[in-house]
Motif scaffolding. Structure first.
Motif, PDB file in Angstrom:
ATOM      1  N   GLU A   1      -4.157   5.652   0.082  1.00 50.41           N
ATOM      2  CA  GLU A   1      -4.254   4.189   0.217  1.00 50.41           C
ATOM      3  C   GLU A   1      -3.524   3.691   1.454  1.00 50.41           C
ATOM      4  OE1 GLU A   1      -4.224   1.920  -3.716  1.00 50.41           O
ATOM      5  OE2 GLU A   1      -3.225   3.816  -4.255  1.00 50.41           O
ATOM      6  N   TRP A   2      -2.317   4.202   1.686  1.00 50.27           N
ATOM      7  CA  TRP A   2      -1.616   3.813   2.916  1.00 50.27           C
ATOM      8  C   TRP A   2      -2.290   4.441   4.124  1.00 50.27           C
ATOM      9  CZ3 TRP A   2       1.212   6.905   6.380  1.00 50.27           C
ATOM     10  CH2 TRP A   2       1.878   6.174   7.377  1.00 50.27           C
TER      11      TRP A   2
ATOM     12  N   ALA B   1      -0.383  -0.031  -9.605  1.00 51.78           N
ATOM     13  CA  ALA B   1       0.651   0.981  -9.360  1.00 51.78           C
ATOM     14  C   ALA B   1       1.907   0.701 -10.179  1.00 51.78           C
ATOM     15  CB  ALA B   1       0.987   1.034  -7.876  1.00 51.78           C
TER      16      ALA B   1
ATOM     17  N   SER C   1       0.796   6.390  -4.154  1.00 52.76           N
ATOM     18  CA  SER C   1      -0.146   5.867  -3.161  1.00 52.76           C
ATOM     19  C   SER C   1      -0.991   7.056  -2.718  1.00 52.76           C
ATOM     20  CB  SER C   1       0.583   5.249  -1.960  1.00 52.76           C
ATOM     21  OG  SER C   1      -0.345   4.830  -0.973  1.00 52.76           O
TER      22      SER C   1
ATOM     23  N   THR D   1       0.797  -1.228   0.000  1.00 53.85           N
ATOM     24  CA  THR D   1       0.000   0.000   0.000  1.00 53.85           C
ATOM     25  C   THR D   1       0.828   1.277   0.000  1.00 53.85           C
ATOM     26  OG1 THR D   1      -0.196  -0.030   2.420  1.00 53.85           O
ATOM     27  CG2 THR D   1      -1.927  -1.138   1.159  1.00 53.85           C
ATOM     28  N   SER D   2       2.109   1.194   0.257  1.00 48.49           N
ATOM     29  CA  SER D   2       2.961   2.383   0.256  1.00 48.49           C
ATOM     30  C   SER D   2       3.557   2.599  -1.131  1.00 48.49           C
ATOM     31  CB  SER D   2       4.088   2.246   1.283  1.00 48.49           C
ATOM     32  OG  SER D   2       4.997   1.232   0.902  1.00 48.49           O
ATOM     33  N   SER D   3       3.774   3.854  -1.486  1.00 45.94           N
ATOM     34  CA  SER D   3       4.420   4.149  -2.771  1.00 45.94           C
ATOM     35  C   SER D   3       5.840   3.596  -2.781  1.00 45.94           C
ATOM     36  CB  SER D   3       4.425   5.660  -3.021  1.00 45.94           C
ATOM     37  OG  SER D   3       5.192   6.342  -2.030  1.00 45.94           O
TER      38      SER D   3
ATOM     39  N   ARG E   1       5.719  -0.164  -3.472  1.00 45.07           N
ATOM     40  CA  ARG E   1       5.321  -0.408  -4.855  1.00 45.07           C
ATOM     41  C   ARG E   1       6.463  -0.117  -5.820  1.00 45.07           C
ATOM     42  NH1 ARG E   1      -0.767   2.303  -4.575  1.00 45.07           N
ATOM     43  NH2 ARG E   1      -1.772   0.518  -3.546  1.00 45.07           N
TER      44      ARG E   1
END
Length: 266
Positions: free
Chosen positions: A213-214, A198, A210, A160-162, A165
């Motif tokens: 989302e996080w 993503a 993200s 869920t974290s950029s 991803r």
């Protein structure tokens, strides 16, 4: 963040890599279990009891008792008599300082991260993979605006974290699919599907996002780069409150600057 394990008392600890990558003949389960106890601590927590260890690792209480005693004897845990709980001790601290002392890239990155944070008015962080999570090595907050930013040592979900991803996006297909399989068992198929989308963004834009989302009020963007000094992937990210920093700001303003910094550090 990943949910606590709900495995039964006879299960082995959550392994920080895909099961497909493990040679069972060489894997030392007892060592993995001891490290699981150390990983049970979360940012901001100073004391954990045996019940906390049991809940977070899924290990039997008797096993937790033996592991905690061993780690205390070796100086990685300290038992607080008044509280009846354990704290991390200097053995863990010395390992962390050894890692950071050799992190030339981190020293090189700090002034550039500080300048970028000032320029964009958002937090800028550097992180890497730690097991099935991402861990912050450094965070620089903007001096010109109220910004978000987790402290070094904080862990993030890889799905869920950029930052997570972006790390997944640069793995080869086999390694990424193995991670998706392992992560899906812990966090669910819906998060895996979102991470796959993503990665499609990365193919187009060269970074991952993200957006709420996080966390419901956090937008973030991340760009990976290869640290040639030690051959590992590091990830630069930037985050800010979604209520005041919209998606377009991250895509159009922060994205190009973050990618340029990643390219310089590589």
């Amino acid at each position: 963040m990943p949910a606590d394990s709900n495995r039964n008392s006879t299960s082995t600890p959550r392994r920080p890599v895909s099961s497909d990558d493990i040679d069972e003949r060489k894997f030392v389960v007892a060592l993995a279990r001891g490290l699981d106890l150390l990983r049970a601590f979360r940012p901001g927590e100073t004391l954990l009891g045996n019940r906390d260890f049991v809940e977070r690792t899924g290990l039997p209480k008797a096993t937790v008792n033996r592991l905690a005693y061993t780690l205390t004897t070796l100086g990685y845990l300290r038992f607080d008599e008044p509280a009846g709980k354990y704290a991390l001790d200097t053995g863990v601290l010395s390992l962390g300082f050894t890692l950071l002392a050799g992190a030339d890239t981190l020293e090189l990155a700090r002034p550039h991260m500080r300048e970028l944070a000032r320029e964009i008015g958002a937090a800028v962080s550097l992180g890497c993979r730690d097991g099935l999570d991402m861990i912050y090595l450094e965070t620089i907050r903007s001096e010109t605006a109220l910004t978000l930013g987790l402290a070094p040592g904080s862990r993030l979900s890889m799905l869920t974290s950029s930052m997570g991803r972006a790390y997944l996006a640069v793995q080869d297909t086999a390694a990424r699919e193995a991670l998706f399989e392992e992560l899906g068992r812990n966090e669910g198929a819906a998060h895996v599907d979102a991470a796959r989308r993503a990665i499609a963004d990365f193919a187009r834009d060269g970074c991952c996002y993200s957006f709420r989302e996080w966390h419901d009020d956090v937008n973030a963007i991340a760009a990976p780069f290869r640290d040639v000094r030690n051959g590992r992937w590091l990830v630069l990210s930037s985050s800010g409150p979604a209520s005041s920093m919209g998606e377009a700001y991250f895509r159009d303003i922060i994205g190009p600057k973050l990618k340029a910094l990643a390219a310089r550090l590589a």
